[in-house]
Write a protein that holds these residues in place. Structure first.
Motif, PDB file in Angstrom:
ATOM      1  N   GLN A 149      18.164  22.022  21.073  1.00 44.67           N
ATOM      2  CA  GLN A 149      19.074  22.926  20.375  1.00 44.67           C
ATOM      3  C   GLN A 149      19.074  24.300  21.030  1.00 44.67           C
ATOM      4  N   SER A 152      17.024  27.312  19.986  1.00 43.02           N
ATOM      5  CA  SER A 152      15.575  27.199  20.079  1.00 43.02           C
ATOM      6  C   SER A 152      15.051  27.552  21.469  1.00 43.02           C
ATOM      7  N   THR A 283       8.270  23.961  20.488  1.00 41.17           N
ATOM      8  CA  THR A 283       8.172  23.114  19.302  1.00 41.17           C
ATOM      9  C   THR A 283       9.503  22.392  19.113  1.00 41.17           C
ATOM     10  N   HIS A 285      12.223  19.878  17.025  1.00 42.04           N
ATOM     11  CA  HIS A 285      12.701  19.263  15.793  1.00 42.04           C
ATOM     12  C   HIS A 285      12.730  17.754  16.018  1.00 42.04           C
ATOM     13  N   PRO A 286      12.508  16.946  14.976  1.00 45.12           N
ATOM     14  CA  PRO A 286      12.549  15.486  15.152  1.00 45.12           C
ATOM     15  C   PRO A 286      13.827  14.975  15.818  1.00 45.12           C
ATOM     16  N   GLU A 288      15.604  16.599  18.047  1.00 42.26           N
ATOM     17  CA  GLU A 288      15.473  16.909  19.472  1.00 42.26           C
ATOM     18  C   GLU A 288      14.598  15.855  20.152  1.00 42.26           C
ATOM     19  N   THR A 310       5.973  19.155  17.226  1.00 41.73           N
ATOM     20  CA  THR A 310       7.213  18.982  16.454  1.00 41.73           C
ATOM     21  C   THR A 310       7.200  19.875  15.229  1.00 41.73           C
ATOM     22  N   ALA A 311       8.395  20.272  14.834  1.00 40.94           N
ATOM     23  CA  ALA A 311       8.529  21.162  13.677  1.00 40.94           C
ATOM     24  C   ALA A 311       8.336  20.397  12.390  1.00 40.94           C
TER      25      ALA A 311
END
Length: 311
Positions: A149, A152, A283, A285-286, A288, A310-311
């Protein structure tokens, strides 16, 4: 018409038998070409190019997948190659032309992808030359194709070619800072076009080295060397050989290639010809993570490493 009081006015038809002057100042157009081939220019950009008397192609901060001849054929215009020396040392000559006729300055990606082009705008303003920017896609936003993203990402860094006597590490510190903040890092890889050897430079010989484009492999090797150096100094870097990274090649072209895996895997992955870019993840996101798995060199790399970030 010269650059006198009427130098930037154009003669147009008025009533029968009469001539009139209308305010239609000449213009400097900075036109983004996108990332792929000749057809990636926007309609607005193509219209500007076709009405310009002189068209310069910036030829040192990036390259397209097609040559100058293919661009000339599609645009219907002869292009003047503008290397680093022309743009940085002879910019005023380009701007003097733009004072009396429309001039286009073509840039691969987006016109403001390099600070040199901001300098050209500042010079134009100082000389009273009006300018217009026509934007296009650049690597700065097209990297979203890998699934990470864009909001990020932290600071973008450039990784330069090392020499035997010059091995800077400052880019690594910025990558580590981004990662500590959970942010991804886009690494723009070095391009050497029309560069002179130290010997030829000192002797004033206009002899240039062959073009060189840094690969993801070379960038990863330099990062791994820095990691080894830091450990010898008693540090444990935030970025290691197991950090998940993404290698990208020829983004926007039909043969675009993406590979994800550990930094160590990036040192051996085969991505083909230039241009390459490297992303060091922060970090994730799932979503990503799921996207990166589509491009994985080895899916086990994610199972062993990525879930830690991961976040």
């Amino acid at each position: 018409m010269g650059a006198g009081p009427l130098g930037r006015w154009r003669r147009v038809a008025a009533a029968p038998g009469l001539a009139a002057l209308t305010a239609s100042p000449s213009m400097l157009y900075l036109v983004g070409l996108g990332l792929g081939d000749a057809k990636d220019i926007t309609v607005k950009g193509l219209e500007a190019v076709r009405r310009c008397r002189r068209v310069y192609l910036e030829a040192y901060t990036s390259v397209l997948t097609v040559g100058k001849e293919a661009l000339e054929e599609f645009y219907g215009k002869e292009l003047i190659l503008a290397d680093r020396e022309t743009v940085e040392q002879e910019a005023d000559s380009i701007l003097k032309e733009a004072d009396v006729c429309d001039v286009a300055f073509l840039v691969v990606g987006d016109p403001f992808g390099a600070t040199t082009h901001s300098d050209l705008v500042l010079r134009a303003v100082k000389l009273g030359v009006p300018y217009k920017v026509i934007h296009n896609a650049s690597i700065m936003n097209a990297v979203g194709c890998c699934g990470l993203q864009l909001y990020s990402f932290g600071e973008t860094v450039s990784i330069v070619f090392w020499t035997d006597t010059w091995k800077p590490e400052s880019f690594f510190d910025r990558i580590e800072k981004n990662r500590q903040n959970g942010m991804h890092t886009l690494c723009l890889l070095d391009i050497k076009v029309k560069e002179q050897s130290l010997e030829n430079l000192m002797k004033g010989r206009k002899i240039y080295e062959p073009p060189r484009y840094m690969s993801v492999n070379q960038a990863a090797e330099q990062l791994l060397a820095i990691i080894r150096n830091r450990r010898l100094q008693g540090e444990e870097p935030e970025v290691t050989e197991n950090t998940i990274c993404v290698g990208l090649a020829r983004v926007g072209a039909p043969d675009q290639k993406i590979a994800s895996g550990t930094l160590h895997q990036m040192s051996t992955v085969e991505l083909g010809g230039p241009l390459h870019s490297l992303i060091v993840t922060g970090t994730m996101h799932p979503l990503e993570l799921e996207m990166l798995k589509l491009f994985s060199v080895d899916s086990s790399s994610f199972e062993n490493n990525a879930f830690q970030r991961t976040a």
